[in-house]
Each structure stands twice: as structure tokens, then as C-alpha cells.
Design a protein around this motif. Structure first.
Motif, short mmCIF file in Angstrom:
data_model
loop_
_atom_site.label_atom_id
_atom_site.label_comp_id
_atom_site.label_asym_id
_atom_site.label_seq_id
_atom_site.Cartn_x
_atom_site.Cartn_y
_atom_site.Cartn_z
N ALA A 13 79.63 2.22 18.60
CA ALA A 13 79.26 1.23 19.52
C ALA A 13 78.08 1.60 20.17
N MET A 14 77.27 0.50 20.57
CA MET A 14 75.81 0.78 21.13
C MET A 14 76.00 1.84 22.45
N ASN A 15 75.24 2.73 22.77
CA ASN A 15 75.20 3.60 23.59
C ASN A 15 76.36 4.63 23.89
N GLU A 16 77.06 4.85 22.52
CA GLU A 16 78.21 5.55 22.72
C GLU A 16 77.99 7.13 23.05
N SER A 17 76.98 7.42 22.48
CA SER A 17 76.66 8.87 22.52
C SER A 17 75.53 9.09 23.65
N GLU A 18 75.19 10.43 23.72
CA GLU A 18 74.30 10.77 24.61
C GLU A 18 72.87 10.42 24.55
N PRO A 19 72.25 9.52 25.44
CA PRO A 19 70.92 9.09 25.08
C PRO A 19 69.63 9.74 24.91
N LEU A 20 68.75 9.56 24.05
CA LEU A 20 67.72 10.32 23.78
C LEU A 20 66.51 9.75 24.33
N LEU A 21 66.26 8.43 23.97
CA LEU A 21 65.25 7.69 24.62
C LEU A 21 65.81 6.38 25.06
N GLU A 22 65.33 6.08 26.14
CA GLU A 22 65.86 4.59 26.78
C GLU A 22 64.61 3.90 27.00
N PHE A 87 62.40 9.47 28.02
CA PHE A 87 62.90 10.52 27.24
C PHE A 87 63.77 11.50 27.94
N HIS A 88 65.07 11.76 27.43
CA HIS A 88 65.85 12.80 28.09
C HIS A 88 65.78 13.96 27.51
N ASP A 89 65.14 14.87 28.22
CA ASP A 89 64.69 16.34 27.86
C ASP A 89 65.77 17.28 27.93
N ARG A 90 66.31 17.88 26.99
CA ARG A 90 67.74 18.70 27.01
C ARG A 90 67.08 20.18 27.41
N GLU A 91 66.02 20.44 27.30
CA GLU A 91 65.49 21.74 27.78
C GLU A 91 65.18 21.60 29.34
N THR A 92 64.89 20.45 29.92
CA THR A 92 64.85 20.43 31.39
C THR A 92 66.12 19.78 32.01
N GLY A 93 66.94 18.95 31.23
CA GLY A 93 67.91 18.51 31.81
C GLY A 93 67.57 17.06 32.60
N LYS A 94 66.34 16.77 32.36
CA LYS A 94 65.67 15.53 33.18
C LYS A 94 65.35 14.57 32.17
N ALA A 95 65.10 13.13 32.79
CA ALA A 95 64.59 12.07 32.19
C ALA A 95 63.12 12.01 32.31
N VAL A 96 62.30 11.91 31.53
CA VAL A 96 60.80 11.70 31.84
C VAL A 96 60.25 10.53 31.36
N HIS A 113 58.18 16.37 20.49
CA HIS A 113 59.52 15.61 20.60
C HIS A 113 59.65 14.58 19.91
N LEU A 114 58.25 13.53 19.85
CA LEU A 114 58.39 12.24 19.22
C LEU A 114 57.38 12.32 17.85
N ALA A 115 57.78 11.63 16.78
CA ALA A 115 56.91 11.72 15.48
C ALA A 115 56.88 10.32 15.11
N MET A 116 56.16 10.09 14.10
CA MET A 116 56.09 8.41 13.68
C MET A 116 55.55 8.74 12.31
N ILE A 117 55.96 7.83 11.48
CA ILE A 117 55.50 7.75 10.07
C ILE A 117 55.36 6.20 9.90
N PHE A 118 54.12 5.76 9.03
CA PHE A 118 53.79 4.63 8.91
C PHE A 118 54.08 4.19 7.34
N GLN A 119 54.04 2.85 7.38
CA GLN A 119 54.18 2.18 6.01
C GLN A 119 52.99 2.25 4.93
N GLU A 120 51.74 2.51 5.28
CA GLU A 120 50.74 3.09 4.32
C GLU A 120 50.06 4.47 4.87
N PRO A 121 50.62 5.38 4.11
CA PRO A 121 50.33 6.67 4.37
C PRO A 121 48.80 7.25 4.02
N MET A 122 48.29 6.29 3.39
CA MET A 122 46.72 6.65 2.97
C MET A 122 45.81 6.10 4.25
#
Length: 349
Positions: A13-22, A87-96, A113-122
Motif C-alpha cells: 500500500a502507498m506509504n506503508e513503509s518508513e518514508p525516505l523522500l516526501e 528527505f528523511h535523514d536517518r543519521e540525524t533523525g530529521k526531515a530536511v 544521498h540522492l543519485a540520478m541516471i539518465f536515458q542517454e548516458p553519452m
């Protein structure tokens, strides 16, 4: 097989788990000479820790702009004009709130903490630097005190992790020496080199053939299971959603029109746009009574320009269920079942 998809969709279900990014009420606009283009309008959803959220819709619906907003990569004439990205930071226990961070601080989150990959790596890999050096530089940037030799050794280890053969040798190659699938693996290695909590994958398999697509999706699923990271998977391909997603956000013309768990999207889709996307997917055994191929269904019309959205429901010019109220009043996003929200006047609770 159901409708051409392997039906091993996760049931969460939506939001059943601990949130990472809201993402809360996000609004991102582009200020152009032709006017203000509202690319993302009041978008809200949560990415739970350790889960994959698929964001699906046609090109121009606002999926990539939502992701770029989360990464702090919107450049002029674009601007995030409202909302929060927590962003829910586990290290600090705070939402930034990432939108309130200065660029120097945001760089610590981007890659770390956040990384991104794109459709055209070149377009993301520098053609004049060796693959290993590029990954090593990303590691050095986010790992204080690490030596160049240690960073390069870790880069080789990451290439091995994404199943690039002979990683010690391939680390010395340039991007043009790699195939499309290998370049995408190198981008995944770079994105994951600093152990991010969230990987945003923007159409990561679009430019690849079907066999390589399947390998990349299997790789991402394996890496997610082994690391516990979350994935935001941006795609127009419901086959990718079926294989990858725990939860699904359907976007149309800058808005969220439906969000629920992945199984419900395929078994109880409710918004006419979601139904249209499902109808438009190719199926196995798609023959007519004479043995010929049936013509694939396509949703009539085009995604409207964000400079000139229609009145009322933005989908009404293309909707087979359109009524007068649809042309005059924009529907709210309402919960029709636990964890299942739909933006339609005729969605039944």
C-alpha cells in the motif's frame, strides 16, 4: 503472463513503509517569452525506504521535471515556485527540506544521498576521460580523505558490481569504447558509487534493445535488494512498471491523476488516462480473426502544452468519458480506497 507482462507485481500500500523522500505540493514553472509554463503543479507523493516508486506518463507530463526538482537541477528559465521536498535523514533523525538548502549543502545530498541516471548516458559521461577516472572522481567528491588510488580501486569494484566483464581493463576505456548497454551500466556504477539512499532512474532503458533492457532492470532490482536503497523509476513503459515498481504515480499534464500500489494499477485502474495507457500497451497474441496483427490502440490527441492547458480537467479533450463538468471544473485528487487516489469527477469511492 497477463496482457504481455510478467505478473509478479509487488503488493504494498502507498506509504506503508518508513518514508525516505516526501514530495509535497511541488510546483515548478518555466518563465519563457511565450508565457509561464507550469510543468509541475501541486504534485505530492512519497518514496518509502527500500521501495521502488514508478512515475509513469507520456512525454511532457512533468515526470522528469519532478525528478530534476528533487535533485536541485532546475535551471533558469525554470524555477521551483512552491512546495517541499523532504528527505528523511536517518543519521540525524530529521526531515530536511531540500528546496531550502544552499547549493553547497545540496551538493552533499546530491550524489551522497540522492543519485540520478539518465536515458542517454553519452550526454552524462565525459567523452575525453576514461570511465574509471570519471567514477573515481565522483567517489573522491563524496568521500573525504580517500586517496586517488583507493577511489580508482573502488571504481573498478563498482564496474564489477554492475557486471561489466574485465573491470580492471574496461576502467581504462573511454565512453565511445562501450556499447549503449555498457555505458548505462557505467552510469549506474557512478550513481551508486557513494551508496545513495535514493536512485532516480529517468527512462534508463529507452535507448536500449529489449534484451539489454531486461538485463538493466534485473541489475537494478538486484542492486536494490542488496543495498536496501529506494528507486524512483520514471518511465512511459508499463512493462517496466510491472517488473520494477512497488507503487505507482500516474502523471498527466503536470498533475498526479492516479497513485496506488502496482498491483492495483493493473487490476483496478480507475482514471481514464491510466486505462488508456493500459489499452495502448502491446500484447502477446495480438491477432485479429484472420491471423493479422490488430492495430495498436493509441489515446487520441496529444499531451497539451503547459503554456496552454485546457480548462477544467486537463485530460478532458482526450477523454472518452468527458461530460460538461469535466470541461468546466478541475477534479480534486480523492482517495477512493485505502492507498488509492484518483483525480476524476467520476471516480467511485
Amino acid at each position: 503472463m497477463r496482457g504481455g507482462f510478467p505478473f509478479f507485481i509487488h503488493e504494498h500500500a502507498m506509504n506503508e513503509s518508513e518514508p525516505l523522500l516526501e514530495i509535497r505540493h511541488l510546483k515548478t514553472s518555466f518563465f519563457t517569452e511565450e508565457g509561464v509554463a507550469q510543468a509541475v503543479d501541486d504534485v505530492s507523493f512519497t518514496i518509502p525506504r527500500g521501495k521502488t516508486v514508478g512515475v509513469v506518463g507520456e512525454s511532457g507530463c512533468g515526470k522528469s521535471v519532478t525528478a530534476m526538482s528533487a535533485m536541485g537541477l532546475i535551471l533558469p528559465p525554470g524555477k521551483v515556485v512552491g512546495g517541499e521536498i523532504l528527505f528523511h535523514d536517518r543519521e540525524t533523525g530529521k526531515a530536511v527540506d531540500l528546496l531550502k538548502l544552499p547549493e553547497a549543502e545540496m551538493r552533499k545530498y546530491r550524489g551522497g544521498h540522492l543519485a540520478m541516471i539518465f536515458q542517454e548516458p553519452m550526454s552524462s559521461l565525459n567523452p575525453v576521460f576514461r570511465i574509471g577516472k570519471q567514477i573515481a572522481e565522483a567517489i573522491e567528491l563524496h568521500t573525504p580523505g580517500i586517496t586517488k588510488k583507493e577511489a580508482l580501486a573502488r571504481a573498478v569494484e563498482m564496474l564489477k558490481k554492475v557486471r561489466i566483464p574485465e573491470p580492471e581493463l574496461r576502467a581504462k576505456d573511454y565512453p565511445h569504447n562501450f556499447s549503449g548497454g555498457m555505458r548505462q551500466r557505467a552510469m549506474i556504477a557512478m550513481a551508486l558509487s557513494c551508496g545513495p539512499d535514493l536512485l532516480i532512474a529517468d527512462e534508463p532503458t529507452t535507448a536500449l534493445d529489449v534484451t539489454i533492457q531486461a538485463q538493466i532492470l534485473e541489475l537494478l532490482n538486484d542492486l536494490k535488494r542488496s543495498s536496501g536503497m529506494s528507486i524512483m523509476m520514471i518511465t512511459h513503459d508499463l512493462g517496466v512498471i510491472a517488473e520494477m515498481a512497488d507503487e505507482v504515480v500516474v502523471m498527466y499534464a503536470s498533475k498526479v491523476v492516479e497513485k496506488t500500489d502496482a498491483k492495483t494499477v493493473f487490476t483496478k485502474p480507475t482514471h481514464p488516462y491510466t486505462l488508456g495507457l493500459l489499452e495502448a500497451r502491446p500484447e502477446l497474441g495480438n491477432e485479429d480473426s484472420y491471423g493479422g496483427k490488430k492495430e495498436l490502440y493509441s489515446i487520441p490527441g496529444m499531451v497539451p502544452s503547459p503554456l496552454n492547458f485546457p480548462s477544467g480537467c486537463k485530460f478532458h479533450p482526450r477523454c472518452p468519458k468527458c461530460r460538461r463538468i469535466c470541461r468546466e471544473k478541475e477534479p480534486e485528487l480523492v482517495e477512493i480506497a485505502p492507498g488509492h487516489e484518483v483525480r476524476c469527477h467520476f471516480a467511485k469511492k
